[in-house]
Design a protein around this motif. Sequence first.
Motif, PDB file in Angstrom:
ATOM      1  N   GLN A 192       2.523  -3.289   4.914  1.00 25.59           N
ATOM      2  CA  GLN A 192       3.673  -4.175   4.726  1.00 25.59           C
ATOM      3  C   GLN A 192       3.550  -5.393   5.657  1.00 25.59           C
ATOM      4  O   GLN A 192       3.752  -6.533   5.232  1.00 25.59           O
ATOM      5  CB  GLN A 192       4.948  -3.374   5.052  1.00 25.59           C
ATOM      6  N   PHE A 193       3.181  -5.111   6.903  1.00 23.57           N
ATOM      7  CA  PHE A 193       3.014  -6.184   7.891  1.00 23.57           C
ATOM      8  C   PHE A 193       1.926  -7.176   7.444  1.00 23.57           C
ATOM      9  O   PHE A 193       2.123  -8.400   7.458  1.00 23.57           O
ATOM     10  CB  PHE A 193       2.649  -5.542   9.250  1.00 23.57           C
ATOM     11  N   LEU A 194       0.790  -6.646   7.014  1.00 29.39           N
ATOM     12  CA  LEU A 194      -0.310  -7.526   6.574  1.00 29.39           C
ATOM     13  C   LEU A 194       0.112  -8.352   5.359  1.00 29.39           C
ATOM     14  O   LEU A 194      -0.221  -9.532   5.248  1.00 29.39           O
ATOM     15  CB  LEU A 194      -1.555  -6.709   6.230  1.00 29.39           C
ATOM     16  N   ALA A 195       0.827  -7.703   4.446  1.00 27.71           N
ATOM     17  CA  ALA A 195       1.240  -8.408   3.226  1.00 27.71           C
ATOM     18  C   ALA A 195       2.223  -9.530   3.568  1.00 27.71           C
ATOM     19  O   ALA A 195       2.071 -10.661   3.110  1.00 27.71           O
ATOM     20  CB  ALA A 195       1.871  -7.421   2.252  1.00 27.71           C
ATOM     21  N   GLU A 196       3.200  -9.202   4.406  1.00 28.18           N
ATOM     22  CA  GLU A 196       4.242 -10.194   4.694  1.00 28.18           C
ATOM     23  C   GLU A 196       3.765 -11.281   5.656  1.00 28.18           C
ATOM     24  O   GLU A 196       4.013 -12.459   5.442  1.00 28.18           O
ATOM     25  CB  GLU A 196       5.471  -9.498   5.298  1.00 28.18           C
ATOM     26  N   GLN A 197       3.068 -10.872   6.699  1.00 28.42           N
ATOM     27  CA  GLN A 197       2.711 -11.837   7.745  1.00 28.42           C
ATOM     28  C   GLN A 197       1.378 -12.534   7.496  1.00 28.42           C
ATOM     29  O   GLN A 197       1.153 -13.628   7.970  1.00 28.42           O
ATOM     30  CB  GLN A 197       2.651 -11.146   9.125  1.00 28.42           C
ATOM     31  N   HIS A 198       0.469 -11.856   6.794  1.00 31.75           N
ATOM     32  CA  HIS A 198      -0.870 -12.440   6.638  1.00 31.75           C
ATOM     33  C   HIS A 198      -1.289 -12.625   5.183  1.00 31.75           C
ATOM     34  O   HIS A 198      -2.393 -13.066   4.917  1.00 31.75           O
ATOM     35  CB  HIS A 198      -1.893 -11.579   7.390  1.00 31.75           C
ATOM     36  N   LYS A 199      -0.426 -12.231   4.282  1.00 33.32           N
ATOM     37  CA  LYS A 199      -0.667 -12.455   2.844  1.00 33.32           C
ATOM     38  C   LYS A 199      -1.957 -11.805   2.357  1.00 33.32           C
ATOM     39  O   LYS A 199      -2.769 -12.417   1.657  1.00 33.32           O
ATOM     40  CB  LYS A 199      -0.689 -13.967   2.539  1.00 33.32           C
ATOM     41  N   ILE A 200      -2.152 -10.564   2.804  1.00 37.20           N
ATOM     42  CA  ILE A 200      -3.283  -9.788   2.291  1.00 37.20           C
ATOM     43  C   ILE A 200      -2.811  -8.338   2.113  1.00 37.20           C
ATOM     44  O   ILE A 200      -2.052  -7.831   2.948  1.00 37.20           O
ATOM     45  CB  ILE A 200      -4.522  -9.892   3.225  1.00 37.20           C
ATOM     46  N   VAL A 201      -3.228  -7.718   1.015  1.00 34.14           N
ATOM     47  CA  VAL A 201      -2.708  -6.378   0.712  1.00 34.14           C
ATOM     48  C   VAL A 201      -3.840  -5.358   0.670  1.00 34.14           C
ATOM     49  O   VAL A 201      -4.889  -5.581   0.053  1.00 34.14           O
ATOM     50  CB  VAL A 201      -1.919  -6.369  -0.620  1.00 34.14           C
ATOM     51  N   ALA A 202      -3.606  -4.234   1.351  1.00 34.85           N
ATOM     52  CA  ALA A 202      -4.578  -3.134   1.423  1.00 34.85           C
ATOM     53  C   ALA A 202      -3.911  -1.865   0.900  1.00 34.85           C
ATOM     54  O   ALA A 202      -2.757  -1.888   0.477  1.00 34.85           O
ATOM     55  CB  ALA A 202      -5.017  -2.938   2.875  1.00 34.85           C
ATOM     56  N   ILE A 203      -4.633  -0.771   0.949  1.00 34.03           N
ATOM     57  CA  ILE A 203      -4.069   0.539   0.576  1.00 34.03           C
ATOM     58  C   ILE A 203      -4.032   1.401   1.838  1.00 34.03           C
ATOM     59  O   ILE A 203      -5.040   1.500   2.552  1.00 34.03           O
ATOM     60  CB  ILE A 203      -4.966   1.221  -0.499  1.00 34.03           C
ATOM     61  N   PRO A 204      -2.880   2.030   2.127  1.00 31.77           N
ATOM     62  CA  PRO A 204      -2.836   2.948   3.277  1.00 31.77           C
ATOM     63  C   PRO A 204      -3.579   4.239   2.923  1.00 31.77           C
ATOM     64  O   PRO A 204      -3.523   4.695   1.784  1.00 31.77           O
ATOM     65  CB  PRO A 204      -1.340   3.219   3.445  1.00 31.77           C
ATOM     66  N   ILE A 205      -4.272   4.810   3.904  1.00 23.46           N
ATOM     67  CA  ILE A 205      -5.074   6.016   3.635  1.00 23.46           C
ATOM     68  C   ILE A 205      -4.208   7.278   3.633  1.00 23.46           C
ATOM     69  O   ILE A 205      -4.516   8.253   2.958  1.00 23.46           O
ATOM     70  CB  ILE A 205      -6.194   6.153   4.709  1.00 23.46           C
ATOM     71  N   SER A 206      -3.084   7.240   4.376  1.00 23.54           N
ATOM     72  CA  SER A 206      -2.292   8.472   4.530  1.00 23.54           C
ATOM     73  C   SER A 206      -1.805   9.017   3.197  1.00 23.54           C
ATOM     74  O   SER A 206      -1.633  10.222   3.044  1.00 23.54           O
ATOM     75  CB  SER A 206      -1.096   8.220   5.450  1.00 23.54           C
ATOM     76  N   VAL A 207      -1.610   8.137   2.212  1.00 22.66           N
ATOM     77  CA  VAL A 207      -1.063   8.607   0.932  1.00 22.66           C
ATOM     78  C   VAL A 207      -2.043   9.516   0.194  1.00 22.66           C
ATOM     79  O   VAL A 207      -1.662  10.193  -0.750  1.00 22.66           O
ATOM     80  CB  VAL A 207      -0.682   7.419   0.005  1.00 22.66           C
ATOM     81  N   PHE A 208      -3.299   9.533   0.621  1.00 20.86           N
ATOM     82  CA  PHE A 208      -4.297  10.390  -0.026  1.00 20.86           C
ATOM     83  C   PHE A 208      -4.418  11.750   0.661  1.00 20.86           C
ATOM     84  O   PHE A 208      -5.321  12.521   0.352  1.00 20.86           O
ATOM     85  CB  PHE A 208      -5.673   9.709  -0.031  1.00 20.86           C
ATOM     86  N   TYR A 209      -3.548  11.994   1.635  1.00 23.86           N
ATOM     87  CA  TYR A 209      -3.536  13.293   2.331  1.00 23.86           C
ATOM     88  C   TYR A 209      -2.275  14.060   1.972  1.00 23.86           C
ATOM     89  O   TYR A 209      -1.186  13.471   1.907  1.00 23.86           O
ATOM     90  CB  TYR A 209      -3.522  13.093   3.853  1.00 23.86           C
ATOM     91  N   GLN A 210      -2.406  15.385   1.819  1.00 24.47           N
ATOM     92  CA  GLN A 210      -1.207  16.206   1.682  1.00 24.47           C
ATOM     93  C   GLN A 210      -0.483  16.236   3.030  1.00 24.47           C
ATOM     94  O   GLN A 210       0.721  16.127   3.108  1.00 24.47           O
ATOM     95  CB  GLN A 210      -1.587  17.624   1.247  1.00 24.47           C
TER      96      GLN A 210
END
Length: 384
Positions: free
Chosen positions: A336-354
């Motif tokens: 969220q920080f990167l998207a809002e402040q730096h205008k670049i979007v990534a995928i968080p890795i935690s969502v791929f873990y149970q």
Amino acid sequence: MLNFPSKLPQQGITIFSQMSALAQQLNALNLSQGFPDFPAPTALIEHLAEATRAGFNQYAAGDGWLALREQVAQLFQQRDGITLDPIHEITITPGATIGLYASIQALIRAGDEVIIFDPSYDSYAPAVQLAEGKSIHIPLLAPDFKVDWQRVAEQISERTRMIIVNTPHNPTGTIWGKQDWLNLIALIQDKNIVVLSDEVYEHLIFDGQRHYSALSFPELRDRSIVVGSFGKTFHVTGWKTGYCAASPMLMKLFRQVYQFANFCGVTPCQVALTHYMQQHPEHIQQLSNFYQSKRDQFITGLQQSAFRFTPAQGTYFQTVDYQDIRPDLNDIEMCQFLAEQHKIVAIPISVFYQQTPQNLRMLRFCFAKTEQTLTHACEILADV
Ligand code: PMP
Ligand code: GLN
């Protein structure tokens, strides 16, 4: 009076849809969802136009366009020296996702256990849940994301029916070496367990390493279903065309279910891919170099940044550690920080873990992008 409890009550919208939407909303550079931002080969597009003009617009054979199945068989022959019967052992599917889904529905019953290595691609566990199976999640831990074989041995039970493997691995960019496969074989060869091997990034492998398919091991030849995707290989993720390969016995079980999940793949896409593969064998031969130079451009740029990383060995994803930048943010907050402040979007890795490992501070970037996009991305990341 309607009462329909959700079959997947925990499930929101996938992270890929969320992050691509965020990029659009903020007009940010989208390095989240995995797809190329450059065009598919012109000749392939021409073949698609030709196929539709030539009348390939009705249902394909349920098992797929035979000539395309023959192309898949030829690739296995050339790379692994194994002979696959295109008629009984290969099915063309509308994307890899349905291949994974139908494999799980075909083989998993209520109470069966399926071993999944986390971080895992997001479609595996819900498919197991819909089959009323039980996912047993085994974490792969940063920084090398290697399999803890002792733990796998401990988790295999009388109820284990399937182990899902993904190499090259999304999201970590790691690959399985021969020894990983030998370790797996030792644990399952005398058991009633199949391998569902997600090999959609099979042709994207770097630094002179090689891809080992599950089917290339004689011990796994009859107990594996391999799933592939033409979308990744030919820069056409939106064509949703993939394949499944397995022994006649497993393929029969697969097709019994798959025929009612989708019946057949998209006809003109299958015809176009066939013609392109027949005429352009160099496409696949050059693909690893093509993507390796993109990876190299991206990681050379990353060296100017405060992100830490281990170069991806395969796929078109690079994971990075932002521990030295904003350790106070979890990875979703960091995105969220990167998207809002730096205008670049990534995928968080935690969502791929149970169960997210403590203090995981990692993101995934997709480098299937033009030189210009990657240059821009590197400039942004160097400033973070
Ligand atoms: N498995 C993995 C690991 C993937 O990254 C993807 C990418 N979408 C898929 C399966 C699904 O492929 P497809 O788009 O062909 O359904
Ligand atoms: N496989 C792609 C990725 O990992 C996304 C596919 C999808 O959007 N479901 O980014």
